[in-house]
Motif scaffolding. Structure first.
Motif, PDB file in Angstrom:
ATOM      1  N   SER A 165       0.828  -1.207   0.000  1.00  0.00           N
ATOM      2  CA  SER A 165       0.000   0.000   0.000  1.00  0.00           C
ATOM      3  C   SER A 165       0.861   1.255   0.000  1.00  0.00           C
ATOM      4  CB  SER A 165      -0.917  -0.005   1.228  1.00  0.00           C
ATOM      5  OG  SER A 165      -1.708   1.152   1.274  1.00  0.00           O
ATOM      6  N   PHE A 166       1.945   1.224   0.803  1.00  0.00           N
ATOM      7  CA  PHE A 166       2.834   2.383   0.845  1.00  0.00           C
ATOM      8  C   PHE A 166       3.421   2.665  -0.526  1.00  0.00           C
ATOM      9  CE2 PHE A 166       7.309   3.672   0.910  1.00  0.00           C
ATOM     10  CZ  PHE A 166       7.180   4.954   1.429  1.00  0.00           C
ATOM     11  N   PHE A 167       3.921   1.621  -1.202  1.00  0.00           N
ATOM     12  CA  PHE A 167       4.551   1.835  -2.494  1.00  0.00           C
ATOM     13  C   PHE A 167       3.516   2.215  -3.556  1.00  0.00           C
ATOM     14  CE2 PHE A 167       8.295  -0.388  -0.757  1.00  0.00           C
ATOM     15  CZ  PHE A 167       9.283   0.486  -1.215  1.00  0.00           C
ATOM     16  N   TYR A 168       2.298   1.750  -3.400  1.00  0.00           N
ATOM     17  CA  TYR A 168       1.261   2.173  -4.335  1.00  0.00           C
ATOM     18  C   TYR A 168       1.021   3.670  -4.212  1.00  0.00           C
ATOM     19  CZ  TYR A 168      -3.200   2.618  -6.722  1.00  0.00           C
ATOM     20  OH  TYR A 168      -4.199   3.018  -7.567  1.00  0.00           O
ATOM     21  N   ARG A 169       0.814   4.133  -2.980  1.00  0.00           N
ATOM     22  CA  ARG A 169       0.600   5.571  -2.764  1.00  0.00           C
ATOM     23  C   ARG A 169       1.843   6.370  -3.173  1.00  0.00           C
ATOM     24  NH1 ARG A 169      -3.817   6.808   0.413  1.00  0.00           N
ATOM     25  NH2 ARG A 169      -4.836   5.056   1.456  1.00  0.00           N
ATOM     26  N   TYR A 170       3.005   5.842  -2.816  1.00  0.00           N
ATOM     27  CA  TYR A 170       4.226   6.556  -3.164  1.00  0.00           C
ATOM     28  C   TYR A 170       4.395   6.635  -4.680  1.00  0.00           C
ATOM     29  CZ  TYR A 170       9.145   7.566  -3.791  1.00  0.00           C
ATOM     30  OH  TYR A 170      10.311   8.137  -4.220  1.00  0.00           O
ATOM     31  N   GLY A 171       4.062   5.543  -5.396  1.00  0.00           N
ATOM     32  CA  GLY A 171       4.148   5.561  -6.851  1.00  0.00           C
ATOM     33  C   GLY A 171       3.245   6.623  -7.460  1.00  0.00           C
ATOM     34  N   GLN A 172       2.060   6.803  -6.885  1.00  0.00           N
ATOM     35  CA  GLN A 172       1.184   7.879  -7.357  1.00  0.00           C
ATOM     36  C   GLN A 172       1.843   9.238  -7.181  1.00  0.00           C
ATOM     37  OE1 GLN A 172      -2.313   6.998  -4.957  1.00  0.00           O
ATOM     38  NE2 GLN A 172      -3.444   6.401  -6.800  1.00  0.00           N
ATOM     39  N   LEU A 173       2.493   9.417  -6.038  1.00  0.00           N
ATOM     40  CA  LEU A 173       3.154  10.687  -5.757  1.00  0.00           C
ATOM     41  C   LEU A 173       4.272  10.973  -6.752  1.00  0.00           C
ATOM     42  CD1 LEU A 173       3.473  13.096  -3.750  1.00  0.00           C
ATOM     43  CD2 LEU A 173       5.126  11.679  -2.527  1.00  0.00           C
ATOM     44  N   VAL A 174       5.117   9.975  -6.999  1.00  0.00           N
ATOM     45  CA  VAL A 174       6.223  10.163  -7.935  1.00  0.00           C
ATOM     46  C   VAL A 174       5.697  10.395  -9.344  1.00  0.00           C
ATOM     47  CG1 VAL A 174       8.236   9.055  -8.993  1.00  0.00           C
ATOM     48  CG2 VAL A 174       7.823   8.807  -6.548  1.00  0.00           C
ATOM     49  N   GLY A 175       4.678   9.629  -9.728  1.00  0.00           N
ATOM     50  CA  GLY A 175       4.126   9.805 -11.058  1.00  0.00           C
ATOM     51  C   GLY A 175       3.450  11.135 -11.262  1.00  0.00           C
ATOM     52  N   THR A 176       2.963  11.751 -10.184  1.00  0.00           N
ATOM     53  CA  THR A 176       2.281  13.043 -10.280  1.00  0.00           C
ATOM     54  C   THR A 176       3.257  14.207 -10.244  1.00  0.00           C
ATOM     55  OG1 THR A 176       0.377  12.075  -9.146  1.00  0.00           O
ATOM     56  CG2 THR A 176       0.465  14.486  -9.293  1.00  0.00           C
ATOM     57  N   TYR A 177       4.319  14.092  -9.425  1.00  0.00           N
ATOM     58  CA  TYR A 177       5.262  15.198  -9.240  1.00  0.00           C
ATOM     59  C   TYR A 177       6.700  14.766  -9.534  1.00  0.00           C
ATOM     60  CZ  TYR A 177       1.219  16.794  -6.536  1.00  0.00           C
ATOM     61  OH  TYR A 177      -0.040  17.132  -6.129  1.00  0.00           O
TER      62      TYR A 177
END
Length: 930
Positions: free
Chosen positions: A40-52
């Protein structure tokens, strides 16, 4: 600004996890919660990196820039006594006492010795007048050497160690008073060496001695010449150095080398040389030569990664040149950050740190392959997902896997820092920090670069490194004129030629029997491997210093110098002490592995000077001062140190001697122990204790290190295995699967140790530290395989085939990339890097074999419960590309989903769990692994 990209709006929630339906499942529930939270952490983190992505890149660069500020304090430590000696043992404690008295409180002994070994070609006899004449000529030239330091010219007379007012040298000519008339014939020379009644040690001056039937010296193949300098150290930063002596030694070494090449004055002579600075010079030379291979290693890895990571079926849109360069740049940034942070906090920087780029390059490229493989394993409908969603799914799968391997590698090195050798301890810390930075920059900087590349490709723009313009695609051709290539060739090959045949029972039996045979060879080698600690191993092959020590070991019977020290508190003028001093001298002389004729006891020489008259207590110190100033006693003047401003109170004294020439580390360590035992058994030692009466040699520091090797090896490997087992259990969850994984790793390590023996390596502090690294690398393949297997469902064979199809190619690519990063060290002249290459090669071969062959067979036979079975889930949802969460694609009446995906992607990705996918054939279209 990157946050304004129109395609990157993210409103989806992290994937829903299946929760256990039963209580009391203990470690399953705890492990699954941790595993799910990690996904779950890496999923949310992946969204963050992909967005910014731009912000992530800038933040990464800023953090690395801050860490790099520590490089302004960078100073490399090259002194052998600071790098390769045990940090806390009796020898080190004794050294402090000795240095404080005989080294003027500084970090090294009082002396620096330059030495020659000279022989005549074809093993001719050196005891000839012509060779003595040449030696006298060479001796004059070498003592006339001058060196310039900071504008001042220094001579041997300025820097030498003086005894009796004269510069101290030692060679066979001194037995003949340096007078050519005393060696005018061979007979005269033989008579002189055989009738010697002085304290001159012939065995120290001559090597390769032959004897006649009467036991008289008949010839010698080698002569030795020594030149002693004072160690006039000055404090530079935190270190003590003698730049003047080093400058003079360089000129002396150059002249000695030139003399050996002089076919006029020194015809048929071969001259071997060494000086105090030789160790640092030769060690640095070997490491500098290896550093030159670094660009080659980087180039090989870049080319391999560009070729294998690009999706050639997509033409110029599939080329990933900039992505690969971004990954390589992240590795370089990790190196800079690790160096800067460690130097900044005060950790010693050593020449060994030049091995770090090879290590981080191999591990970093391995992480790149895993991340990009997870991206490419997304369904073909990936274009329907936004960049943040694709990055989230990619990191949700890749994140836990590279976290597992990075943590195990990092932990292995940090545990390896427990070694007491400063150079290896600091190297382990630097590598541990470097691996941590590499992991962090892979999931930040590299993933951000990958996200920007995904945006570019989504917009139909190719890699800036690709100069091709898009052509109109036709059925059989793609962009840039390339024929369409299958991007999954290796994946299909692994499935068809490796995974599917392993389903058959005969093949499984062959694998088990084959590994049993390999394990037998490994066990035999592991039981046969020897423990050695030869400091000379660190010299490069072909070094002039290596040649010097080879001849010294072979032809000279005199070994390491040693001494017995009596520190403070002894009233030498007391007649009750005199028999105790005689006992101490005799015990020293009679100790096994000590040359009895090499022992020099100032007290017995002083007593003998009384010519039978008894010593007088009241006149003791007056007579001693007179004796030490006389021609027969001046050789002992350095052995007796009086209290400051006193001539009637001795602070410390010593008895000197030499051990026999010993070739094995175990025997050398025994020689130290025997002398210590002899000294401890004397009345004087029993009265004052081994803190004030002790035997010490600078070599004892290395002998102590040898004695600790097995203890260090056992402790380091035990701690590493225990720590890695915990990490594997946490990530893998299932105790049975974790036990199989740890067992596979353990067998791989046993084989690494065993085949080290067959490859000519032995156990020392270098190979012990590398074993911890090999353990970490062996974890990578096995952990990846088990982690992937546990996400599959079906029979054991079905799960094995699917897991190998899914993760086999990245495992192979990662191993090949690591091999390319270190293969350039195969021809290294440095023992450290030679051992580094051989052990990493064994780690890659056995790690890959156990992780890709033995472990899948074991998993398929035992078939530990998959995550879905463990939790009791009966959901028909399908694991998406092997992550541990399930996609909720059932259309709820309220029209919402816990993990919203486009309908067409859901329809393409989801299959009933009861119908496991059949093994793919080489001609099939690539499918998303079940």
């Amino acid at each position: 600004m990157d946050e304004g990209h129109p395609h990157d709006t993210v409103e989806s929630q992290p994937p829903a996890f299946t929760k256990p339906t039963k209580r009391g499942e203990g470690v399953y529930n705890v492990g699954l919660k941790l595993s799910n939270k990690l996904h779950s952490f890496f999923y949310r983190y992946g969204q963050l990196v992909g967005t910014y992505p731009v912000r992530v890149i800038v933040l990464s660069v800023v953090v690395v820039g801050i860490c790099s500020l520590g490089l302004f304090k960078l100073e490399a430590e090259t002194r052998i006594t600071k790098l390769w000696v045990h940090t806390d043992n009796k020898a080190q404690r004794d050294k402090k006492v000795v240095d404080n008295v005989y080294g003027n409180g500084k970090s090294s002994s009082l002396y620096r010795i330059a030495q020659l070994l000279i022989t005549v070609d074809q093993n001719q006899d050196m005891l000839q007048p012509v060779h003595f004449d040449r030696l006298r000529l060479l001796n004059k030239a070498l003592t006339a050497v001058k060196a310039t330091y900071q504008g001042t010219v220094y001579t041997f007379d300025d820097l030498c160690n003086k005894r009796g007012g004269a510069c101290y040298t030692f060679n066979i000519l001194q037995l003949f008073n340096d007078d050519p008339t005393e060696w005018s014939s061979r007979e005269q020379i033989l008579a002189g060496v055989n009738s010697n009644t002085t304290s001159f040690n012939v065995n120290r001056a001559l090597g390769g001695i032959t004897y006649d039937a009467a036991g008289q010296i008949a010839g010698a193949k080698y002569v030795s010449a020594e030149y002693w300098l004072d160690n006039n150290e000055e404090k530079v930063g935190d270190d003590y150095v003698d730049r003047k002596a080093e400058a003079w030694e360089k000129e002396w070494l150059d002249l000695a080398e030139a003399a050996g090449n002089n076919d006029v004055d020194f015809l048929d002579w071969t001259i071997y040389r060494r000086a105090a600075r030789s160790w640092s010079d030769e060690f640095d030379r070997a490491l500098d030569a290896d550093i030159g291979w670094m660009p080659v290693a980087f180039t090989l890895s870049i080319l391999y990664a560009c070729f294998m990571l690009s999706r050639w079926s997509k033409g110029y849109l599939g080329f990933r040149g900039l992505v690969v360069l971004g990954g390589i740049l992240s590795i370089g940034m990790a190196l800079v950050a690790a160096y800067g942070l460690c130097v900044g906090v005060g950790l010693m920087f050593t020449p060994l740190m030049s091995a770090m780029p090879f290590l981080l390059l191999g591990l970093g490229v391995d992480d790149m392959f895993v991340i990009i493989h997870c991206l490419d394993s997304l369904p073909e409908e990936e274009s329907l997902l936004s960049v943040p969603e694709r990055m989230a799914l990619t990191l949700a799968k890749a994140g836990p896997s590279i976290t597992l391997t990075s943590l195990t590698d990092c932990l292995g090195f940090l545990l390896g820092s427990n070694t007491a050798l400063p150079a290896l301890s600091k190297f382990s810390v630097y590598c541990g920090v470097g691996i941590l930075f590499d992991f962090l920059l892979q999931i930040t900087f590299f993933c951000a670069v990958l996200a920007l590349d995904m945006r570019s490709k989504q917009a139909g723009q190719g890699d800036l490194m690709c100069c091709c313009s898009p052509l109109n695609p036709v059925s059989e051709r793609s962009y840039c004129g390339y024929v369409k290539k299958d991007d999954f060739t290796l994946q299909r090959a692994v499935s068809r030629f490796l995974a599917e045949p392993m389903v058959r029972k005969p093949v499984k039996a062959f694998v088990l029997v084959g590994f049993a045979a390999i394990g037998g060879g490994g066990l035999w080698g592991a039981m046969s491997i020897k423990t050695e600690m030869e400091i000379r191993d660190f010299l490069p092959k072909g070094s002039y210093l290596e040649a010097f020590y080879e001849k010294d070991d072979k032809h000279f019977s005199i070994g390491t110098s040693t001494a017995v020290y009596i520190d403070r508190g002894v009233e030498y003028s007391n007649p009750t002490v005199w028999p105790k001093m005689h006992e101490l001298c005799d015990a020293f002389r009679s100790t096994r592995f000590v040359g009895s004729d090499t022992v020099e006891c100032w007290f017995q020489a002083f007593a003998a000077s009384w010519e039978g008259a008894p010593l007088q207590r009241g006149a003791f110190y007056v007579d001693l001062q007179r004796f030490l100033g006389s021609p027969e006693g001046h050789a002992y003047a350095r052995d007796v140190v009086f209290e400051a401003n006193s001539t009637s109170s001795i602070r410390t004294s010593r008895l000197t001697g030499y051990h026999d020439q010993l070739l094995e580390s175990s025997t050398r360590a025994k020689s130290m122990d025997y002398l210590r035992q002899s000294v401890a058994g004397t009345a004087l030692a029993r009265e004052f204790g081994d803190v004030r009466v002790f035997a010490y040699s600078t070599a004892y520091i290395h002998y102590e290190t040898y004695k600790s090797i097995e203890k260090d090896a056992t402790m380091n490997l035990t701690l590493a295995v225990a720590g890695m087992s915990v990490i594997v259990l946490i990530i893998v969850v299932n105790p049975t699967a974790a036990a199989l994984t740890v067992g596979s790793i353990g067998l791989a390590v046993m084989n690494i140790v065993g085949y080290m023996y067959w490859w000519g390596l032995h156990l020392d502090n270098v190979t012990v530290m590398m074993l911890v690294l090999a353990l970490g690398l062996s974890v990578d393949q096995s952990a990846h395989m088990t982690h992937n297997y546990m996400h599959k469902r079906g029979t054991g064979d079905e799960r094995m085939v699917e897991a190998m199809r899914d993760i086999g190619a990245p495992i192979i690519h990662g191993s090949v990339s690591t091999f390319l990063a270190v293969v350039v060290l195969a021809g290294s002249q440095s023992y450290v890097f030679t051992a580094f290459f051989r052990q990493l090669f064994l780690a890659l071969v056995f790690g890959l074999a156990h992780g890709l062959l033995l472990l899948p067979v074991a998993l398929s036979l035992i078939n530990p419960a998959s995550y879905a079975a463990t939790t009791g889930s009966k959901s028909p949802g399908q694991f998406l590309h092997s992550t541990s969460f399930q996609i909720e694609c059932s259309k709820a009446s309220e029209g919402t989903r816990r993990f919203p995906l486009p309908d067409e992607l859901c329809d393409a990705a989801v299959q009933p769990a009861e119908a496991p996918a059949s093994p793919a054939r080489a001609t099939d279209t690539p499918v998303v692994p079940n």
